[in-house]
Scaffold this motif. Structure first.
Motif, PDB file in Angstrom:
ATOM      1  N   GLN A 165       0.909  -0.960   0.010  1.00 51.16           N
ATOM      2  CA  GLN A 165       0.087  -0.037  -0.009  1.00 51.16           C
ATOM      3  C   GLN A 165       0.899   1.281   0.031  1.00 51.16           C
ATOM      4  O   GLN A 165       0.489   2.435  -0.822  1.00 51.16           O
ATOM      5  CB  GLN A 165      -1.006   0.088   1.240  1.00 51.16           C
ATOM      6  N   GLN A 166       1.902   1.203   0.751  1.00 54.73           N
ATOM      7  CA  GLN A 166       3.023   2.381   0.807  1.00 54.73           C
ATOM      8  C   GLN A 166       3.250   2.761  -0.793  1.00 54.73           C
ATOM      9  O   GLN A 166       3.555   3.852  -1.187  1.00 54.73           O
ATOM     10  CB  GLN A 166       4.299   2.184   1.451  1.00 54.73           C
ATOM     11  N   ALA A 167       3.792   1.629  -1.390  1.00 53.70           N
ATOM     12  CA  ALA A 167       4.077   1.794  -2.938  1.00 53.70           C
ATOM     13  C   ALA A 167       2.993   2.088  -3.719  1.00 53.70           C
ATOM     14  O   ALA A 167       2.821   2.775  -4.785  1.00 53.70           O
ATOM     15  CB  ALA A 167       4.871   0.496  -3.501  1.00 53.70           C
ATOM     16  N   ALA A 168       1.680   1.800  -3.462  1.00 53.97           N
ATOM     17  CA  ALA A 168       0.563   1.894  -4.201  1.00 53.97           C
ATOM     18  C   ALA A 168       0.012   3.471  -4.029  1.00 53.97           C
ATOM     19  O   ALA A 168      -0.312   3.980  -4.900  1.00 53.97           O
ATOM     20  CB  ALA A 168      -0.685   0.912  -3.723  1.00 53.97           C
ATOM     21  N   ILE A 169       0.140   3.912  -3.109  1.00 50.54           N
ATOM     22  CA  ILE A 169      -0.227   5.492  -2.753  1.00 50.54           C
ATOM     23  C   ILE A 169       0.790   6.177  -3.813  1.00 50.54           C
ATOM     24  O   ILE A 169       0.187   7.110  -4.408  1.00 50.54           O
ATOM     25  CB  ILE A 169       0.414   5.719  -1.283  1.00 50.54           C
TER      26      ILE A 169
END
Lengths: 378, 378
Positions: free
Chosen positions: B19-23
């Motif tokens: 999710q950190q990368a997806a943001i």
């Protein structure tokens, strides 16, 4: 849901990027979002949709959060004073935020501190035009509150030019039209304990009054000016008791001086390069500062980092365009904000870094252009 | 809420870091979480709590998501085949995931490909002890399914030692006890289009069968072995049609050979260093791979990066301890998973990087020790 450690007012891209840093640090954020599915609401489960100008809404958000911080500077100061009186830690506090909310108060305070700035004069609603004429032309007339990205700013060469500015009875001020070579920005993180860390001074390039690109560090900047800008940012943060990130936007004048243009008390567009380009991003240091955690190093990780904003343009489907950009520039770092495209709206940014400035600049510009116009022009 | 671009099954720390990368990439994730408030559910608003072994639950999660990927390898293969038959893109697909789910199938397939591996034999439920005796001692007996972090693994020197392993009628296999100097890991990202990028080979150090620390790149690794490991990872990913990240865990033997120990088809503990230490993290490249976007560079950004796991220990309040760690080591990158502390549980990791390995290793170890035991021992 467990209590949050931090309440964030405002659901824009700054809050979104705070969440990215919060995930790593294990900080639980509660968000007050302006509307469903705004940029940060897409990535913060514990969010409430409500009006940040309503005190009871603010009270509900911060109820069990020990600290509250902000995505923007528009929360009414009287509400923040009320929250403080009720025992909540507002960071930055209303006594500091005032100087980012009101340019008149900012100018007066910085003048009192002897901080170099453009000469200026308040333009009262009665007699303002006369005060402007006495100040002289050309001048820059600004609303003291609510202006941003070139809005609420007029370059005037006569009282006639100032008609639009005076068309409502907003408080105004006039500043000298500075003869500058470029704009710089000095970012500083400061914690309630007084720890301060300044970032390398960057060059900020505007187009139509909007930040277009940022080069970190500012190319060929005299080391004495870099040190002066950082010292100035540190002094302003300390004397105004700012907590979190303070951005000091500066003019570098043609005769080699630095003059303060604006202050912002939150992570700032001129610091976005730090996500990919610095040891500790401005978002991480903002969180560490407002929670009074020790701050991280602000050093650059690459000789050059360039951030270029993605402004809404001809490309409507940014997600589909992502594949095109990554195919053209697989090593540029993409940051999309989850916003719908409107002309000129900041919908994301890209960052490139590396040892050669021309190459880094070209890669970042090409990528942003592919997101904005769909084509590159080089 | 708009449709997600990616469904993620499983709400552990791997999904949290996805999710950190997806943001940044602007990718909307929908999550299937095992329970309320698990690690990734804390940071993915669009999540459902449900059972990943229930096909209808899976169907509901992936309904309007074009692609589905995984936080773990435990989704029943027959469910994945059903989802595929219904038109969903499972990445990796069940035909590949099989080899991460079943060590017997993995050993057979890799043997067929001529990939160097420990000698091994399947231990059928009838006649398994005899097969083990014939294979010889010492041997490593493993359950073919469900083992992890040293669980489901027994080093045996006699048939008597194998009693516990044979106490239920799980499928087992035996492998030679390899005489190795260290463990290495080769990570590769592969997209459905066939694009492949390998990460620098790292050294992985275990304690009690659990990954304790990872050094990137593996110190003093013969460049020929680095190339061999990367080529092997690339070949396995390609021939098994893996999509996303594949981790190939390897033994470096005392006589200088590489043998494949395990496969994992998801971002892997031995790749966590890449968040802070590589141009493109394994989490970003996993997302890019499963969505068939062009992959990013896997180069290290610093000469040395060291990741040390934070295992649950004497410190119960990790959030309070964060201030202590950051005060001691302000430039170590902290990654907390939002998990409650249990003895030996992976609750976070720290990464340090820099030009001097001894310094980097010492800083990362000190930080992790402060989170685990509350004190440092150097």
């Amino acid at each position: 849901m467990p209590s949050p450690q931090l309440a964030v007012i405002g659901g824009g891209q700054l809050a979104r990027m705070m969440q990215q840093a919060a995930i790593g640090l294990g900080i639980r954020i509660r968000l007050l979002a302006e509307a469903p599915d705004v940029s940060a609401a897409q990535v913060v489960p514990d969010h409430v949709v409500g009006d940040y100008t309503d005190l009871d809404t603010l009270r509900a958000i911060v109820a069990d959060a020990p600290v509250v911080t902000f995505d923007h500077e528009h929360v009414p100061p009287e509400h923040l004073r009320a929250l403080e009186a009720e025992g909540h830690a507002c960071r930055p506090g209303p006594h500091a935020l005032l100087y980012a909310q009101d340019k008149g108060d900012m100018r007066e305070r910085l003048s009192g501190m002897g901080i170099p700035a453009p000469s200026w004069v308040a333009l009262p609603s009665h007699g303002g035009l006369e005060a402007l004429a006495e100040f002289g032309f050309p001048a820059v007339v600004k609303t003291t509150r609510g202006g941003y990205d070139g809005k609420g700013v007029w370059v005037v060469r006569s009282t006639a030019d100032a008609a639009e500015a005076f068309s409502s009875d907003r408080p105004l001020l006039a500043e000298e039209l500075v003869d500058f070579t470029r704009e710089l920005s000095a970012l500083v993180a400061r914690s309630p304990s007084g720890e301060v860390r300044t970032y390398p001074v960057v060059e900020s390039r505007q187009a139509d009054g909007v930040c277009a690109e940022v080069i970190a560090p500012a190319p060929s900047l005299d080391p004495a000016l870099d040190a002066e800008a950082r010292a100035m940012a540190e002094r302003i943060a300390t004397e105004l008791d700012v907590t979190g990130i303070l951005a000091v936007e500066l003019f570098e004048t043609t005769d080699g001086r630095l003059l303060v243009n604006e202050l912002a008390m939150r992570p700032h567009n001129t610091g976005h390069w730090s996500i990919d380009g610095a040891v500790t991003s401005q978002f991480e240091n903002h969180l560490r500062a407002v929670l009074d955690l020790p701050l991280g190093a602000t050093d650059a990780r690459a000789p050059w980092s360039v951030m270029v904003n993605i402004l809404g343009g001809a490309v409507e489907d940014l997600e589909a365009q992502r594949a095109v950009v990554l195919a053209a520039e697989p090593d540029v770092k993409i940051h999309l904000y989850g916003k719908s495209v409107k002309a000129g709206r900041k919908v994301g940014h890209v960052t490139a870094y590396g040892p050669d400035l021309d190459d880094v600049l070209a890669r970042a510009r090409r990528s942003a252009a592919l997101f904005t116009t769909g084509v590159t022009h080089d």
